[in-house]
Design an enzyme around this catalytic site. Structure first.
Site, short mmCIF file in Angstrom:
data_model
loop_
_atom_site.label_atom_id
_atom_site.label_comp_id
_atom_site.label_asym_id
_atom_site.label_seq_id
_atom_site.Cartn_x
_atom_site.Cartn_y
_atom_site.Cartn_z
N ASP A 121 -12.46 8.76 10.00
CA ASP A 121 -12.57 10.11 10.51
C ASP A 121 -14.04 10.42 10.67
OD1 ASP A 121 -12.16 12.71 11.22
OD2 ASP A 121 -11.61 13.42 9.24
N ASP A 143 -8.36 12.20 4.86
CA ASP A 143 -8.18 13.04 3.69
C ASP A 143 -7.24 14.23 3.91
OD1 ASP A 143 -9.72 14.50 5.39
OD2 ASP A 143 -11.42 14.77 4.03
N ASP A 200 -3.45 12.96 8.30
CA ASP A 200 -3.78 11.54 8.20
C ASP A 200 -2.73 10.74 7.43
OD1 ASP A 200 -6.31 11.83 9.49
OD2 ASP A 200 -7.17 12.60 7.63
N ASN A 202 -0.23 -29.91 -19.00
CA ASN A 202 -0.11 -28.80 -18.05
C ASN A 202 -0.62 -27.49 -18.65
OD1 ASN A 202 1.03 -27.72 -15.46
ND2 ASN A 202 2.26 -26.55 -16.91
#
Length: 934
Positions: free
Chosen positions: A390, A676, A680, A769
């Protein structure tokens, strides 16, 4: 009740025989609308069908006369909607809830988080570990599963509730016009809950009210509405009831329509509710909220790895078990050995490594005042190659500064500043950013306008109808004679500033500084002023007008007197303002561009203002577009316009969403979005990386993955670096683990075919392992190559199998070399030699896997051109030392291991030098062909 469909159809039959031209035109429009509703036409543009229905319905009513509008929704101008009829419509159409989501329960979300291929594999492996008496390994894998499930459940649970915030915003009592009585009906104005509003209701509204549905205005008086929840623009819009809209007017610019969720700033009126609930414009644009995000490439890749491992297990484990049974003739031992091989094949530490990587990145970002809500977002930031931002407060300081103070012909004029200063100085209402900017400009530039020599008599406050404010001040008697001459021969002044058109409308004179006289404001003068204003506006500046006049009458309060005071003014000139870009924005954008992240500006503001700001911060403005322009494009043209444009202005929430989705799906980009506001929300949820700020709306913060405590792009630069470091270390583990594990299984399979015993017992294999996995815990603290963080890093579906095919056989070659050395040099190929063979294979396998970490972690020559961080080096040395010591210790004796001769360790030195040499050759060829390593 599907109001638009049923009403459209009834209207078609009702007005079928009307011959009036306006009815014919309207009938044709409704006919096309009805076809759209029943699915016989499909919009070629990028809108969804549901949204197109709502658009067409609202546009049809905006273009209709009021009398027809009432017929369309089966109501009357007097509001003859009885309580019984309203109740019937409410039962038929449902409550007026903007977003009709059935949110999943906690156990549904938990099941979704639990059912993941890798979790299933770990649970199966844990079960097999318990069967193989390896309880420690089984418990560890179960803990890792629960950790992974818990994190995802927490994220999904919070995300699924975010959409509920929208309905909370609309909770209020609405004044509705209803009629009551069976014989004699009485019109009443009653207050009801917004959820009980139905199409056909007539509502009454005043300042501060929220519109509970889409409304066609019936009456209006000085009505000013804020549509920021839909558009993102901070400004307001004037609404008028007595108007029939033009077909070309964009939806959100319709003057006679008010939308659900918008609010009344000033004025009052009545309106006919035309749509409620899920059929409103607000509902269509926010209908996707709370739904699951699209699966990203990294998660898809992990799923593919999981499925591939399952396939390999299904194929290899039975073969190895049968081969071992053929050699040992012990079915129980062979099954346990096969289970151990399956456990060894699984990269058990993947959840721990990934989550540790992400948590480490989140802690580092928190130090930069950036809160990470969704840990997986850090991974996405590493792959992000487009950031949609923005304008307001992100690229700019969100703090207005004054730029110009000029006369009507565009020349600097101190008198314009003087009167603008006095107007702002004596304003008693809460100062706006405009007033602060005027005062700051005067003080910081050394102007001394001696405000103490004036006193205020009266103030005419700002309102959204007049769009201006005035103060009436008088000069102290001791200061009547001023250096400015005749302009101070009276003690009372009316000073006005505000929207340029409004100030010009109350001005009859214009000041000519050169001649020192006031001239009649002619149409030509007005045109010159407006043209200058347009030039400033095109440069992204906000322009206000300033006027004044001497007033000799007695000042009295009241609207009539105010109107008289604000008349016959002398127009002085223009003042302009600008929201300057942040000093850090240009540098941050440059750093993002260096790292391969392109910036696109998505804003609801005007195009000219957006272009001005973008030029200031270095964003190219060669290709720009607006929301209305995008709306008329076909699919292909829309995606091409989005791809090319760097500045997209005047966007609605749905247009922001489509831009993000176009970049993701058509452009194949990983997209971040910084916003914000409520407007949005759609884009924030759809983006791979949703970013909001601490001062943002509650909905935006709930949907965001990351919250910035400061709206600074430099934090995102740091986030991108942490993301790429996280991705690099994660890929190190995945690649080295799969290369080592698959190479080791291939070697075990080959050895099992040629000797009469298992190369390693199940206990030895599981211990090996476990030690290897323990040594990999330090990987999150490793670094990456210098050039790795300079470009976006994303998952490639074909890269991992190719990487394994190139590097897995290299490990197997040297494992087989060890097998041949043991068989022919030490002649360890009989059952009696199994203890010696197990000890030698145990140490070689563990050291090989430990050294693979250093071979895979960098594209450079390990230990020579690049050294791992000290935690990784320390981990390698520690695990290697433990592996070498075990055969010589009492623990080794319990495990069936024995001491080894020094000659064998000499062989291992030669073996590993050969591995590093061949491995480096393969690495260089691989990089030469595929242009990357990790």
């Amino acid at each position: 009740m599907d109001a638009p469909v049923s009403i459209g159809q009834s209207l078609m039959s009702k007005h079928l025989h009307r011959s009036n031209e306006k009815y014919n035109v309207l009938r044709a429009f409704i006919s096309r609308f009805r076809k759209l509703l029943v699915g016989k036409e499909n919009n070629a543009g990028p809108r969804s069908e549901a949204e197109e229905r709502v658009h067409s319905w609202i546009q049809a009513l905006a273009r209709s006369e009021k009398s027809l509008t009432f017929e369309y929704v089966q109501s009357t101008e007097r509001g003859r909607l009885s309580f019984k009829e309203a109740e019937r419509r409410l039962l038929e159409g449902g409550q007026n809830i903007p977003i009709d989501h059935n949110f999943p329960s906690w156990w549904q979300l938990w099941c979704t988080a639990f059912i993941h291929p890798f979790n299933i594999i770990l649970i199966i492996m844990a079960t097999l570990s318990f069967l193989a008496s390896d309880n420690a390994n089984g418990i560890i894998m179960l803990i890792l599963v629960m950790l992974s499930v818990g994190i995802r459940f927490h994220q999904d649970y919070n995300s699924s509730r975010a959409a509920m915030k929208l309905s909370e915003l609309l909770r209020s009592q609405i004044r509705v016009q209803r009629c009551a009585g069976k014989v004699i009906q009485t019109e009443l104005v009653v207050q009801i809950d917004y959820r009980d509003i139905v199409p056909g209701d007539i509502i009454h509204f005043s300042p501060g009210d929220l519109f509970p549905g889409d409304v066609r205005l019936v009456t209006s008086k000085d009505l000013i509405v804020s549509q920021s929840s839909l558009t993102g623009e901070s400004g307001t819009t004037e609404k008028v009831a007595d108007i029939i809209e033009d077909p070309s007017t964009p939806l959100l610019e319709l003057k006679n329509i008010c939308f659900m969720g918008t609010s009344v700033e000033s004025g009052c009126g009545t309106g006919l509710v035309i749509s409620t609930g899920s059929r409103t414009y607000m509902s269509t644009i926010f209908s996707t909220m709370g739904q699951e995000k699209h699966t990203d490439a990294f998660e898809n890749g992990l799923r593919c790895v999981s499925y591939a491992l399952v396939c390999i297990m299904v194929l290899v484990v039975p073969i190895i078990s049968l081969t071992d049974y053929y050699a040992s003739h012990n079915l129980g031992e062979s099954v346990i050995f096969g289970i151990s091989v399956a456990v060894a094949l699984t990269p058990q530490m993947l959840p721990l490594i990934v989550n540790t990587n992400l948590a480490k990145g989140a802690i580092a970002m928190a130090k930069d005042r950036c809160i990470v809500k969704r840990l997986s977002t850090i991974q996405h930031m590493g792959a992000m190659d487009i950031l949609c931002i923005d304008k307001t407060g992100t690229l700019t300081t969100n703090r207005i500064i004054m730029v110009h103070h000029m006369d009507s012909w565009g020349f600097p004029n101190e008198r314009v500043l003087r009167f603008a200063f006095l107007n702002s100085y004596f304003k008693t209402e809460a100062n706006s950013p405009i007033d602060d900017a005027i005062l700051a400009y005067a003080y910081t530039n050394g102007y001394r306008f001696q405000a103490s020599k004036w006193r205020m008599i009266e103030e005419i406050p700002f309102d959204f109808v007049r769009r201006r404010m005035s103060v009436i001040i008088e000069r102290d008697l001791d200061s009547i004679w001023d250096e400015q001459g005749s302009y101070f021969d009276t003690t009372k002044y009316v000073i006005t500033k505000g929207a340029l058109e409004e100030v010009l409308s109350i001005s009859t004179l214009i000041e000519d500084i050169d001649k020192g006289v006031n001239l009649t404001l002619t149409p030509k003068d007005r045109e010159v002023v407006l043209q200058k204003s347009e030039e400033l506006s095109n440069d992204g500046l906000r322009v206000l007008g300033v006027a004044m006049k001497r007033e000799n009458t007695i000042i009295k309060s009241g609207p009539t007197k105010y109107s008289a005071l604000e008349s016959d003014m002398v127009f002085l000139g223009l003042i302009s303002f600008f929201d300057p870009p942040k000093n850090s924005a240009k540098q941050a954008l440059w750093q993002l561009a260096e790292k391969g992240v392109k910036a696109k500006v998505l804003t609801g503001d005007s195009l000219s203002l957006a272009i001005k700001v973008c030029k200031e911060v270095g964003i190219r403005t060669t290709h720009v577009t607006t929301g209305p322009d995008l709306d008329i494009l076909e699919h292909t043209e829309f995606h091409e316009a989005v791809r090319r444009a760097t500045v997209l202005a005047r966007l609605t929430p749905t247009q922001k969403l489509r831009v993000v989705q176009s970049l993701q799906k058509v452009g194949n980009h990983v997209v971040g979005f910084l916003g914000d506001g409520i407007n949005d929300s759609l884009a924030l949820e759809a983006a791979d990386v949703g970013i909001s700020v601490d001062s943002g709306s509650s909905v935006a913060k709930d949907l965001a993955d990351i919250i910035l405590l400061e709206k600074d792009l430099n934090v995102l630069v740091s986030g991108v670096e942490h993301g790429r470091l996280t991705y690099g270390n994660t890929m190190k583990y995945i690649k080295m683990s799969l290369v080592a594990n698959i190479g080791s299984i291939i070697s075990l399979f080959i050895a099992t075919m040629f000797i009469q015993f298992e190369p390693l017992s199940p206990r030895q294999l599981l211990t090996q392992n476990f030690l290897y996995n323990l040594g990999q815990i330090a990987i999150p603290w490793d670094k990456v190559d210098d050039g790795y963080a300079k470009v976006p890093q994303g998952w490639s579906a074909t890269e991992l199998p190719v990487f394994i095919l190139w590097n897995g056989p290299v490990c197997s070659i040297f494992d087989i070399g060890t097998f041949l050395f043991l068989r022919f040099y030490y002649e360890a190929d009989q059952v009696s030699d199994s203890e010696f063979f197990h000890s030698a294979w145990f140490i070689e396998g563990l050291l090989m896997q430990a050294l693979i970490i250093h071979m895979i972690r960098t594209e450079k020559i390990p230990f020579i051109q690049d050294m791992a961080t000290w935690p990784v080096v320390f981990s390698t040395i520690t695990i290697s030392a433990i592996g070498i010591i075990i055969p010589f210790s009492p623990i080794g004796k319990l495990m069936g291991l024995m001491n080894l001769p020094l000659s064998y360790f000499g062989f291992l030195v030669v073996l590993f030098l050969g591995y590093f040499s061949l491995g480096q050759i393969v690495k260089r060829i691989y990089i030469l062909i595929y242009k990357r390593w990790l």
